[in-house]
Design a protein around this motif. Structure first.
Motif, mmCIF file in Angstrom:
data_model
loop_
_atom_site.group_PDB
_atom_site.id
_atom_site.type_symbol
_atom_site.label_atom_id
_atom_site.label_comp_id
_atom_site.label_asym_id
_atom_site.label_seq_id
_atom_site.Cartn_x
_atom_site.Cartn_y
_atom_site.Cartn_z
ATOM 1 N N ILE A 300 28.113 15.724 36.068
ATOM 2 C CA ILE A 300 27.532 16.319 37.264
ATOM 3 C C ILE A 300 28.548 17.295 37.854
ATOM 4 O O ILE A 300 29.660 16.911 38.207
ATOM 5 C CB ILE A 300 27.160 15.259 38.315
ATOM 6 N N LEU A 301 28.143 18.556 37.931
ATOM 7 C CA LEU A 301 29.011 19.589 38.470
ATOM 8 C C LEU A 301 28.383 20.171 39.725
ATOM 9 O O LEU A 301 27.167 20.325 39.807
ATOM 10 C CB LEU A 301 29.212 20.707 37.438
ATOM 11 N N SER A 302 29.207 20.497 40.702
ATOM 12 C CA SER A 302 28.717 21.235 41.866
ATOM 13 C C SER A 302 29.218 22.660 41.768
ATOM 14 O O SER A 302 30.343 22.903 41.326
ATOM 15 C CB SER A 302 29.185 20.582 43.172
ATOM 16 N N SER A 303 28.367 23.593 42.165
ATOM 17 C CA SER A 303 28.739 25.005 42.065
ATOM 18 C C SER A 303 28.641 25.649 43.439
ATOM 19 O O SER A 303 27.597 26.141 43.844
ATOM 20 C CB SER A 303 27.822 25.729 41.070
ATOM 21 N N MET A 304 29.751 25.644 44.153
ATOM 22 C CA MET A 304 29.828 26.262 45.459
ATOM 23 C C MET A 304 30.096 27.755 45.303
ATOM 24 O O MET A 304 31.097 28.158 44.690
ATOM 25 C CB MET A 304 30.946 25.603 46.278
ATOM 26 N N TYR A 305 29.175 28.580 45.798
ATOM 27 C CA TYR A 305 29.314 30.039 45.725
ATOM 28 C C TYR A 305 29.560 30.491 44.290
ATOM 29 O O TYR A 305 30.301 31.458 44.042
ATOM 30 C CB TYR A 305 30.433 30.507 46.639
ATOM 31 N N GLY A 306 28.947 29.785 43.336
ATOM 32 C CA GLY A 306 29.073 30.168 41.941
ATOM 33 C C GLY A 306 30.468 30.022 41.375
ATOM 34 O O GLY A 306 30.779 30.615 40.336
ATOM 35 N N GLY A 307 31.321 29.203 42.043
ATOM 36 C CA GLY A 307 32.686 29.048 41.552
ATOM 37 C C GLY A 307 33.418 30.378 41.433
ATOM 38 O O GLY A 307 34.287 30.560 40.574
ATOM 39 N N SER A 308 33.097 31.300 42.326
ATOM 40 C CA SER A 308 33.544 32.684 42.172
ATOM 41 C C SER A 308 34.809 33.011 42.953
ATOM 42 O O SER A 308 35.054 32.466 44.031
ATOM 43 C CB SER A 308 32.434 33.644 42.625
ATOM 44 N N ASP A 309 35.576 33.908 42.402
ATOM 45 C CA ASP A 309 36.573 34.660 43.155
ATOM 46 C C ASP A 309 35.926 36.012 43.396
ATOM 47 O O ASP A 309 35.841 36.847 42.484
ATOM 48 C CB ASP A 309 37.868 34.806 42.363
ATOM 49 N N VAL A 310 35.418 36.237 44.593
ATOM 50 C CA VAL A 310 34.568 37.405 44.828
ATOM 51 C C VAL A 310 35.320 38.724 44.677
ATOM 52 O O VAL A 310 34.697 39.759 44.402
ATOM 53 C CB VAL A 310 33.892 37.334 46.214
ATOM 54 N N ARG A 311 36.622 38.714 44.824
ATOM 55 C CA ARG A 311 37.386 39.949 44.616
ATOM 56 C C ARG A 311 37.236 40.428 43.176
ATOM 57 O O ARG A 311 37.255 41.632 42.904
ATOM 58 C CB ARG A 311 38.860 39.711 44.946
ATOM 59 N N ARG A 312 37.083 39.473 42.265
ATOM 60 C CA ARG A 312 36.846 39.780 40.858
ATOM 61 C C ARG A 312 35.353 39.912 40.565
ATOM 62 O O ARG A 312 34.923 40.825 39.849
ATOM 63 C CB ARG A 312 37.435 38.652 40.007
ATOM 64 N N ASP A 313 34.554 38.993 41.122
ATOM 65 C CA ASP A 313 33.163 38.865 40.675
ATOM 66 C C ASP A 313 32.196 39.833 41.335
ATOM 67 O O ASP A 313 31.209 40.234 40.707
ATOM 68 C CB ASP A 313 32.684 37.421 40.890
ATOM 69 N N PHE A 314 32.426 40.232 42.590
ATOM 70 C CA PHE A 314 31.540 41.232 43.183
ATOM 71 C C PHE A 314 31.555 42.527 42.355
ATOM 72 O O PHE A 314 30.495 43.026 41.966
ATOM 73 C CB PHE A 314 31.940 41.532 44.627
ATOM 74 N N PRO A 315 32.723 43.103 42.063
ATOM 75 C CA PRO A 315 32.724 44.316 41.236
ATOM 76 C C PRO A 315 32.190 44.068 39.824
ATOM 77 O O PRO A 315 31.531 44.939 39.241
ATOM 78 C CB PRO A 315 34.206 44.729 41.208
ATOM 79 N N PHE A 316 32.464 42.892 39.272
ATOM 80 C CA PHE A 316 31.976 42.559 37.931
ATOM 81 C C PHE A 316 30.448 42.537 37.899
ATOM 82 O O PHE A 316 29.820 43.129 36.998
ATOM 83 C CB PHE A 316 32.540 41.202 37.518
ATOM 84 N N LYS A 322 24.891 47.996 37.049
ATOM 85 C CA LYS A 322 24.906 49.405 36.656
ATOM 86 C C LYS A 322 24.690 49.582 35.153
ATOM 87 O O LYS A 322 24.132 50.595 34.709
ATOM 88 C CB LYS A 322 26.229 50.051 37.073
ATOM 89 N N ALA A 323 25.106 48.588 34.373
ATOM 90 C CA ALA A 323 24.945 48.653 32.923
ATOM 91 C C ALA A 323 23.565 48.196 32.468
ATOM 92 O O ALA A 323 23.279 48.196 31.270
ATOM 93 C CB ALA A 323 26.019 47.807 32.247
ATOM 94 N N GLY A 324 22.702 47.815 33.418
ATOM 95 C CA GLY A 324 21.366 47.361 33.074
ATOM 96 C C GLY A 324 21.298 45.926 32.589
ATOM 97 O O GLY A 324 20.270 45.497 32.047
#
Length: 361
Positions: A300-316, A322-324
């Protein structure tokens, strides 16, 4: 400036008013002119009290806009930059940040419970949801709460990346790390569920089952990447047909209800991963037996905010759009104005709409 205020949990209507002002921009703050903001189920949870917030509060946390002013110490953005609002700014120094879990940082979230950034009716303080309050024309956030984005990305799309898309795609890519060739089941085909489906598709999953009681949502789920779609009462047949009765490698819950968590558990194979993504209520308990927890071997895993580092993931994520590789326009059910927020909330409660986006001039 105009915004929408919730005076008390359970109020039938938001107070749409034009007399909001902001506290001054501090040396580490950024003032943003909100250009687009989503109407998310988490906002609805604030209105109902499922997600507790200080009152009165301006809802809204999924937003994008243009930088208007920065504090003297801010070097990451400048006036004119397009930014996505990060509702969980990472302080960089707490125990969670130091172990590379910025999505669990509570420093600025807790500060938002005592620091009222808004004023109305003269000098009456008002809080912003999660320190944001994007259901207002302008907001002030810590510099970590404003992440620069390519100006080629439309504000409506950038706003969705600010919460639902990052939460869903991140759950597949960061939390579950879905393997190519695997099987995936997703319970709930709202904005987050559709983002999980897209994340699973990007990861190379070969079978992606969308599960939602509203058959009207199945077509869009298949458009963005689901290979099959069923209602919950059809799940057992789908498990037999698609996995030979074994169950899916990954079962995602994107609703925030214990019943949906149990559906995802049921869909997941022995030894598979079940991922909780939806934001649920504190008194909604999940009836799992101690026997099942051990002998079924599921994680059982919980995913808070997609486990993201938004500084990396927002631009990604913006780059994937943009790449479709990410279909985000299809997830926008309607574009509305701030004055229409009460109607938008009513439509969200009805369950049929996907993601309404408020567009501001």
């Amino acid at each position: 400036m105009r915004g929408a205020l919730l005076h008390a949990v359970g109020d039938d209507k938001l107070d749409i008013r034009d007399d909001f002002t902001l506290t001054p921009v501090g040396p580490a703050d950024v003032r943003i002119k909100v250009r687009a903001t989503g109407v998310c189920h988490s906002d609805l949870s604030v209105l109902s009290g499922v997600l507790p917030m200080p009152l009165p509060v301006i809802p809204g946390h999924e937003g994008a806009g243009e930088v208007v002013e920065v504090g003297d110490h801010v070097t990451t953005v400048q006036p004119g930059d397009h930014v996505i609002v990060n509702w969980t700014p990472a302080c960089g120094t707490c125990s969670n940040c130091l172990v590379n879990q910025p999505f669990l940082c509570m420093t600025y979230v807790m500060d938002s419970f005592v620091n009222a950034r808004f004023r109305y009716g003269g000098d009456t303080p008002a809080f912003g949801m999660a320190g944001c309050g994007t259901w207002c024309e302008e907001i002030v956030v810590p510099w970590q709460g404003a992440v620069k984005v390519d100006p080629d990305v439309p504000f409506e799309v950038a706003a969705l990346i600010g919460c639902g898309v990052t939460t869903g795609v991140g759950a597949a890519l960061n939390t579950a790390r879905v393997r190519a060739g695997s099987t995936v089941a997703v319970v709930g085909c709202g904005g987050i569920g559709l983002s999980i489906i897209q994340g699973a598709r990007i990861s190379g999953a070969t079978t992606i089952l969308a599960i939602d009681p509203l058959e009207s949502k199945h077509e869009l789920a298949e458009k963005v990447g689901a290979t099959h779609a069923v209602t919950p009462d059809q799940l057992m047949d789908a498990i037999g047909t698609l996995t030979g009765g074994r169950g899916f490698d990954y079962g995602f819950e994107a609703v925030g209800k214990s019943a949906a968590i149990m559906t995802a558990w049921q869909a997941t194979r022995r030894g598979g991963d079940m991922i909780v993504v939806g934001a649920g209520a504190m008194d909604d308990t999940v009836p799992l037996s101690a026997f099942s927890l051990l002998f079924e071997g599921k994680n059982i895993l919980s995913s808070m905010y997609g486990g993201s580092d938004v500084r990396r993931d927002f631009p990604f994520l913006a780059g994937l759009y943009k790449a479709g590789k990410l279909d985000l326009e299809s997830m926008i059910s309607s574009r509305i104005r701030l004055a229409d927020l009460n109607d938008a909330v009513a439509a969200l409660r009805g369950g049929e709409v996907l993601r309404q986006v408020v567009v501001l001039d």
